[in-house]
Structures are given as C-alpha cells and as structure tokens.
Design a protein around this motif. Structure first.
Motif, short mmCIF file in Angstrom:
data_model
loop_
_atom_site.label_atom_id
_atom_site.label_comp_id
_atom_site.label_asym_id
_atom_site.label_seq_id
_atom_site.Cartn_x
_atom_site.Cartn_y
_atom_site.Cartn_z
N VAL A 109 44.04 28.99 41.76
CA VAL A 109 45.21 29.42 42.55
C VAL A 109 44.01 29.84 43.66
O VAL A 109 44.11 30.45 44.74
N CYS A 110 42.50 30.89 43.36
CA CYS A 110 41.61 30.85 43.84
C CYS A 110 40.77 30.31 44.76
O CYS A 110 40.57 30.60 45.85
N ALA A 111 41.25 28.82 43.86
CA ALA A 111 40.30 27.90 45.24
C ALA A 111 41.33 27.91 46.17
O ALA A 111 40.72 26.96 47.53
N GLN A 112 42.28 28.21 46.17
CA GLN A 112 42.99 27.23 47.77
C GLN A 112 42.64 28.45 48.60
O GLN A 112 42.55 28.19 49.82
N SER A 113 42.93 30.39 48.28
CA SER A 113 42.55 30.38 49.29
C SER A 113 41.05 30.89 49.19
O SER A 113 40.79 31.35 50.58
N ALA A 114 40.13 30.06 48.05
CA ALA A 114 39.23 30.48 48.58
C ALA A 114 38.32 29.44 50.53
O ALA A 114 37.83 30.06 50.93
N GLU A 115 40.03 28.31 50.40
CA GLU A 115 39.13 27.93 51.82
C GLU A 115 39.49 28.65 52.79
O GLU A 115 38.61 28.13 54.14
N LYS A 116 40.30 29.57 53.04
CA LYS A 116 40.47 30.59 53.78
C LYS A 116 39.82 31.67 54.17
O LYS A 116 40.22 32.91 54.96
N TYR A 117 38.45 32.01 53.12
CA TYR A 117 37.32 32.39 53.14
C TYR A 117 36.69 32.50 54.08
O TYR A 117 36.49 32.05 53.89
N GLU A 118 37.22 34.20 55.39
CA GLU A 118 36.41 34.30 56.52
C GLU A 118 34.88 33.94 56.38
O GLU A 118 34.16 34.08 57.37
N ASN A 119 34.25 35.08 55.46
CA ASN A 119 33.02 35.93 55.16
C ASN A 119 32.47 34.97 54.32
O ASN A 119 32.90 33.48 53.64
N PRO A 120 30.81 35.25 55.49
CA PRO A 120 29.86 34.51 54.30
C PRO A 120 30.03 34.03 52.48
O PRO A 120 30.82 34.91 52.29
N THR A 121 30.05 33.17 52.05
CA THR A 121 30.36 32.30 50.50
C THR A 121 28.73 33.62 49.66
O THR A 121 28.80 33.40 49.60
N PRO A 122 30.02 34.75 48.69
CA PRO A 122 29.77 35.47 48.18
C PRO A 122 28.35 34.31 46.80
O PRO A 122 28.66 33.37 47.11
N TRP A 123 27.97 34.80 46.33
CA TRP A 123 26.33 34.63 45.57
C TRP A 123 27.62 33.68 44.63
O TRP A 123 27.57 32.59 43.78
N SER A 124 28.39 34.64 43.24
CA SER A 124 29.48 33.98 42.54
C SER A 124 29.73 33.00 42.69
O SER A 124 30.29 32.11 41.70
N TYR A 125 30.27 32.65 44.73
CA TYR A 125 31.38 31.14 44.29
C TYR A 125 30.49 29.99 44.90
O TYR A 125 30.66 28.92 45.23
N GLN A 126 28.84 30.63 45.48
CA GLN A 126 28.19 29.66 45.53
C GLN A 126 27.99 28.10 43.97
O GLN A 126 27.27 28.93 43.40
N ARG A 127 27.88 26.74 44.46
CA ARG A 127 27.33 25.66 43.55
C ARG A 127 25.87 26.57 42.93
O ARG A 127 25.20 26.24 43.51
N LEU A 128 26.25 25.59 41.90
CA LEU A 128 25.35 25.93 41.15
C LEU A 128 23.37 25.14 41.02
O LEU A 128 24.31 23.78 41.08
#
Length: 283
Positions: free
Chosen positions: A8-27
């Motif tokens: 659910v969160c992954a689908q909406s993340a694709e539409k997220y326009e703001n810069p990717t928060p650090w918590s969603y960045q790949r390790l």
C-alpha cells in the motif's frame, strides 16, 4: 494482514512529489574508514568510532573493569544491579575477559527480569495502558494478559516476525494446540488497548475512531510512519494517500474488537462495561 501493509505504501510512494525522505532511501554499505591506530579496533564498528575520534584529536578511554562491566550489563538487560555473589563469581572467573563476560550476558538473558525490563519499552511503543483514558477512564479488565504475553514472548526469544504477526493477526494464524491458539489471540490485545471515548453517542463513530487508533499503532510500531494523518486528507509528509488509509481501514473495520465486558442492557448499541465491573484506579 501485515504483508498487505508494505505494498500500500509502495504504490503511493511512486506518486510522492517531494524529495525522498531518508527513511525511504535504499540502504547503502559505506566503505570502512582507515584509522591511524590499528590495534584498538576489534571490528568494523570500532573503526567507524575510532575514525571519528581521531578526526577530533581524541583517544578512546581504557577498557572498563569487570566490576563495571557486570554492573552496566545487569542494569541494561535486567534493570537491576548485580548481586554481590554475581560480582564475585565474575571477578574470580579465570576465563579470558571476553569469554567470561559472554557467560555473564548469557546468564542475564536467561533471567525472567530480562523480559520485564525490555517489555516496558515495547509496551510504550504500542501505547499500552490499563484503562481507556478520556473522560470516563474505564479499565481494560484483562490488559495484564497482553502485558504478560509481551514479557513471556521476550523471555522465550520468540522470533520478531512471529512476534509481529501474532499481534496483528494472531487469531488467523493456524495453531497446533488450543493453548497455542489462546496465546496467539492474547497477542492481538495490542489492537484493543487504545485510548477511546466509551461515551461516544454514535456507535459507528466509536468503531471508526477505534479503527483509526489501530491503524495508528500498527503504522507507528511496525512501519515507523504516521498513516493516521491520512484519515482526512493525503498525508503531508509521508507517501500515503487518503485512498491508502481507507484501504487499511477496511481491513480493521472488518474485524470485531472485543474491548471488555459488554453491558448486557446496552450491548446492541455498543455499550462498553457494566458499572459494577469498574474498579477504582490509583491516582
């Protein structure tokens, strides 16, 4: 149910326009820093620490004594000081320091006090309380069962994935015995222990508020985000839309939460507890 949350969160993340928060960045795996002193570090973590110390022209302090080590470990793992007998045994242990300390830690982990100490932290995460709060602070008559379930789970070294699953959907997980099924159901008590307005005049509003609390605790505890903000609008800072929120709400809405002892005279309208079932709480 838990496995449904991430998509659910992954689908909406694709539409997220703001810069990717650090918590969603790949390790990313950082490179191991080089240090001037090659004798002090025992592992890669030590090298990161020492590199920063050297950058600040600082040096590590000496190793702690055995008496200090056992005191630190005992307070950390059990929340209690070591007994004099435990201290003396550690000081007299002829084993190398690392091996002797490992035996101390293993003993502390086997203590029932370990579960009691660390359950406190988890109970804070899932907003555990013995009563509902709000204006009419009615008690959760069997809240202690969930508290003890958390303690027992930690002392039994229950795998984290199982610990999570039993709290979200313990009633749906197959069980080999009746006792195991009962234990799993107690784990779902996490979903029923939230603050709620038991004087709410609208039964539908009461249920929707309860669902909102369940979404909030699950998202905070297991996903580290605040999905509940999307109840009224798309989330302002998380990649969660209002559509995502109500997709989750449908899951919790379809579940029946048993919050306490029903009032037989008002059960059809969502009554909570009989007045005679209430107990005085300490202030």
């Amino acid at each position: 149910m838990f496995l449904l949350l991430a998509p659910v969160c992954a689908q909406s993340a694709e539409k997220y326009e703001n810069p990717t928060p650090w918590s969603y960045q790949r390790l990313l795996r950082p490179s191991i820093p080089a240090t001037k002193d090659t004798t002090w570090p025992k592992d890669d973590l030590d090298r990161f620490i020492l590199a920063r110390l050297e950058k600040e022209n600082l040096r590590p302090i000496g190793d702690a004594s055995r008496a200090i080590l056992i005191r630190r470990a005992s307070f950390d793992l059990r929340g209690l000081p070591p007994s004099q007998t435990e201290i003396d045994a550690f000081l007299r242990d002829p084993s190398p320091d690392d091996l002797a300390f490992a035996k101390v830690v293993e003993t502390l982990l086997q203590s029932e006090r370990f579960g009691e100490r660390w359950a406190r932290h988890w109970l804070d995460v899932v907003r555990y309380a013995d009563s509902v709060g709000r204006v009419w602070n009615a008690p959760f008559l069997y809240a202690a069962r969930y508290r003890d379930w958390v303690i027992d789970s930690l002392n039994a070294d229950k795998p984290y994935n199982r610990f999570v699953a039993e709290q979200i959907a313990g009633d749906l997980i197959p069980a080999k015995t009746v006792l195991q099924r009962r234990d799993q159901i107690v784990g779902t008590g996490m979903l029923a222990l939230g603050s709620m307005n038991v004087q709410e005049g609208s039964y539908e509003q009461y249920i929707l508020d309860q669902v909102d609390d369940q979404i909030d605790v699950v998202s905070r505890a297991f996903l580290g985000i605040t999905i509940a903000c999307a109840r009224c609008h798309d989330h302002k800072t998380e990649p969660v839309s209002q559509k995502d929120y109500y997709a989750l709400a449908g899951i919790f809405y379809s579940s029946r939460t048993l919050s306490g002892t029903p009032n037989r005279n008002d059960e059809a309208r969502g009554g909570y507890v009989s007045p005679e079932a209430l107990v005085d709480l300490p202030t």
